[in-house]
Design an enzyme around this catalytic site. Structure first.
Site, PDB file in Angstrom:
ATOM      1  CG  ASP A 441      -0.788   1.877  -2.853  1.00 54.03           C
ATOM      2  OD1 ASP A 441      -1.813   1.355  -3.301  1.00 54.03           O
ATOM      3  OD2 ASP A 441       0.051   1.271  -2.160  1.00 54.03           O
ATOM      4  CG  ASP A 498      -0.775  -5.784  -2.723  1.00 62.47           C
ATOM      5  OD1 ASP A 498      -0.056  -5.145  -3.515  1.00 62.47           O
ATOM      6  OD2 ASP A 498      -1.354  -5.259  -1.756  1.00 62.47           O
TER       7      ASP A 498
HETATM    8  C1  DGJ Z   1      -0.344  -1.658  -1.073  1.00 56.21           C
HETATM    9  C2  DGJ Z   1       0.450  -1.962  -2.295  1.00 56.21           C
HETATM   10  O1  DGJ Z   1      -0.267  -2.795  -3.143  1.00 56.21           O
HETATM   11  C3  DGJ Z   1       1.794  -2.543  -1.909  1.00 56.21           C
HETATM   12  O2  DGJ Z   1       2.518  -2.898  -3.050  1.00 56.21           O
HETATM   13  C4  DGJ Z   1       2.520  -1.525  -1.092  1.00 56.21           C
HETATM   14  O3  DGJ Z   1       2.845  -0.392  -1.872  1.00 56.21           O
HETATM   15  C5  DGJ Z   1       1.692  -1.121   0.098  1.00 56.21           C
HETATM   16  N1  DGJ Z   1       0.371  -0.712  -0.284  1.00 56.21           N
HETATM   17  C6  DGJ Z   1       2.340  -0.009   0.868  1.00 56.21           C
HETATM   18  O4  DGJ Z   1       1.596   0.425   1.901  1.00 56.21           O
END
Ligand code: DGJ
Length: 694
Positions: A441, A498
């Site tokens: 991430d 997301d």
């Molecule tokens: C942002 C990501 O896009 C989510 O899927 C998740 O992994 C969160 N971060 C976790 O902090």
């Protein structure tokens, strides 16, 4: 142009040709477009492309070279902005030196005092050209801007089509007409970004998804880029793509752009989509085991967030496996003392409060259920409340008083000790535990635009992959903030957004299909009450949208009622039965006559079968569905079509729509010229139709 001294070169790959020339200066691309006949006379082509002159101009038209610069009389946007190490602006005048050509590869070298400019162009088997610029200098210089080889866009092109977006709203295509002057987009957030993804298409009049001529470029760089499309006062058009301006922060003697991927289509946007999709799947991504089917994915983020507990996660894992999941990913919250997003990034050791016996009990449970195990990291980041930051406050990127993003700071990935530390920490976990997947991430915008940061990240990824070749990696940056061929050269999946809202996803996936194959595009069935939109959408819709791409689940599966479980299990089973061909199929976008419909065809590479997905994203304006014209089929072949989810036909559907009562068999010509009639649909319905060539 002095015709006798000019040199010409030609490169071809499936469906496109590139012709270059030099009469002494930096070579120039005079033709980039659909394939030319093999016997084309290049000298005649070059001569015929030569423009006239009129008043108010220099006495010769400065060539639109692969790197146009003021030193070579260029008066438009320069392809190189160069300074000496102590900041003095340099205006080199380049002269062509030599060409090195071997099968499918051309290197063109130009020089100026103390400088060598090399343009490398390769024709790839996937049907794209890959172009790159390298600048070498005897003395250290500062490069404020360096473009990948400049390609000309025809003056007949009408629109620039490029993606924009935001968090939970990626890949929104926008169209801008060419006019005199420049259109510039610049990703200055240190990522390829949701805002200005590094892709651009140049459409000829009338170009649609299924027909027309279009050229496209994709800059393969995850660190932030600049795109300039300029129409000069003389009518010519140039396109430049390079690292974001000013992102080379140190003086140096060698600078290089990332790869610029170029494609041409005469079959509409879908021709580009298929080329780019195949190029990513077949060339860019390196699969640890290409024969291994894409596993059905489970991610626990929207199920439990930071609230990690072995019992709950084991229960969820069992439900995931029973429905068909094959990989279980433990998201954020397992390390340091990470109970929310204010702490612990950088402390990549298991939180013994949550995991007293480490991760082994969960991993064993996951393995017993027949699933693989994956783990979340955000390696480039550090929380101020972390042991790592307390030990190394000097490791951060940018000034100490910078505005934080998601409460976190960024590690300076250009520093070798930082990369070594991260390699050791991640490698130790990969060696201790049976982990074969990383969700990588990157959740904040960087305080500076810095090419060295991106190079550092790519170097770390490469080192980890070499040490752990079986581990697959997913690129996530608050969803789709880092999606480009540069990062995909080291990863195998992207977290597209997301947003798990299936209606939003339908649109986002449709936009992204212009660039990304299904195999790398993560798509999850989210919670019944969507966490990013508040909408409640049916399980059939959520499952069918996820099944368009690399399918997964991301919710607390304990919320499912028996009917939802049955639908999700059935769609997952269907996806698994078809994934081998589906994940390599061409995603072809349909030109639905009804704007409330988002429809696409996933066509097997051998053309023997397809899946049609027709999404009723909103209420239609007219009383009845409009016929949906298919594409990419063989006109003379006959196809048998079956609607897979007649149960989603609403009670208001009262007519004799043929697909409702059984298979329909028609020629490809009829399906493409007349189209197929689908039943009435409620908003929030996806109809899935399987097609088989007879
Ligand atoms: C942002 C990501 O896009 C989510 O899927 C998740 O992994 C969160 N971060 C976790 O902090």
């Amino acid at each position: 142009m002095t015709g006798n001294t000019a040199q010409h070169w030609r490169l071809d790959c499936a469906g496109q040709s590139l012709v270059l020339t030099s009469s002494g200066g930096v070579p120039e691309a005079v033709y980039w477009g659909p394939a030319l006949p093999q016997e084309e006379d290049l000298a005649a082509l070059v001569a015929a492309s030569c423009s006239d002159l009129t008043g108010g101009m220099l006495d010769a038209l400065p060539p639109l070279s692969l790197c146009p610069v003021q030193g070579n009389d260029w008066q438009g946007q320069p392809g190189l902005v160069l300074r000496s190490a102590d900041g003095e602006l340099l205006q080199p005048r380049f002269a062509f030196r030599e060409a090195r050509q071997c099968a499918g590869r051309l290197e063109l070298v130009s020089t100026a005092a103390g400088l060598t400019l090399t343009h490398v162009i390769e024709a790839k088997e996937t049907g794209v050209f890959v172009l790159r610029t390298r600048l070498e200098s005897l003395a250290p210089v500062r490069v404020d801007w360096l473009t990948a080889p400049v390609l000309p866009v025809p003056q007949s092109a009408e629109q620039i089509l490029d993606p924009a977006g935001k968090w939970i709203g990626e890949f929104r295509m926008q169209s801008t007409p060419w006019t005199t002057g420049i259109r510039q987009r610049e990703a200055r957030t240190g990522r390829s970004g949701q805002e200005h993804p590094p892709y651009a298409l140049f459409t000829e009049p009338g170009c649609r998804n299924t027909s027309g001529e279009v050229r496209a470029l994709h800059y393969a760089w995850p660190g932030g880029h600049r795109f300039v499309a300029e129409e000069l006062y003389d009518g010519r058009r140039q396109v430049q793509f390079g690292h974001a301006s000013g992102s080379e922060r140190e003086a140096g003697t060698c600078f290089e752009t990332a790869d610029l991927i170029a494609a041409v289509s005469t079959s509409g946007l879908n021709g580009i989509a298929a080329l780019f999709q195949r190029d990513i799947h077949d060339r860019v991504v390196t699969w640890p085991d290409p024969a291994r089917p894409r596993p059905v994915h489970y991610n626990c983020w929207e199920a439990i967030y930071f609230d990690h507990e072995l019992g709950a996660l084991t229960e969820i894992a069992a439900k995931a496996a029973a429905i068909g999941a094959e990989r279980f990913v433990l998201d954020d919250g397992w390390f340091g003392r990470r109970d929310d997003d204010t702490t612990s990034l950088g402390d990549w050791t298991v939180d013994r409060r949550k995991w007293p016996d480490g991760l082994t009990p969960l991993i064993e449970a996951v393995h017993k259920l027949g699933m693989r195990f994956g783990l979340w990291f955000e390696p480039e980041m550090v929380s101020e409340d972390s042991d790592l930051y307390r030990a190394h406050p000097d490791w951060i990127l940018g000034p100490a008083d910078q505005t934080r993003g998601r409460n976190q700071l960024v590690l300076n990935m250009a520093l070798e000790p930082v990369r070594d530390h991260l390699f050791d920490a991640i490698s130790a976990l990969l060696s201790t535990y049976a982990i074969d997947y990383i969700k990588w991430d990157h959740n904040r915008l960087l305080p500076v635009v810095d090419a060295a940061q991106a190079r550092g990240t790519l170097a770390l990824l490469a080192r980890l992959r070499a040490a752990h070749p079986q581990v697959e990696i997913e690129s996530c940056a608050s969803g789709g903030g880092r999606i480009d061929a540069g990062i995909l050269a080291h990863t195998q999946r992207v977290w597209l957004s997301d947003s798990n809202d299936a209606l939003e996803r339908l649109r986002i996936q449709h936009g992204a299909a212009l660039f990304l194959p299904a195999s790398v595009t993560g798509s999850h069935v989210g919670p019944r009450h969507c966490h990013t939109s508040g909408r409640v959408l049916s399980m059939s819709l959520r499952a069918r949208v996820a099944a368009q791409r690399h399918m997964g689940f991301e919710m607390d599966l304990r919320e499912l009622d028996p009917e939802e479980t049955a639908v999700l299990t059935a769609v997952t089973g269907w996806w698994k039965a078809n994934r081998d061909w589906l994940m390599q199929a061409d995603i072809l976008r349909l030109d639905a006559a009804d704007p409330s419909v988002t429809a696409e065809l996933q066509l097997a590479r051998d053309g023997s079968r397809f899946v049609l997905s027709s999404g009723q994203a909103a209420a239609p304006a007219q009383a009845l569905p409009r016929p949906l014209k298919l594409t990419g089929l063989e006109p003379a072949a006959r196809y048998r079509l079956v609607l897979l989810n007649p149960e989603d036909v609403p009670p208001q559907s009262r007519g004799a729509c043929a697909l409702k009562s059984g298979p329909v068999t028609l020629s490809g010509a009829a399906l493409m010229q007349q189209g197929i009639m689908l039943p009435v649909a409620w908003p929030g319905t996806v109809f899935t139709v399987e097609g088989t060539r007879l």
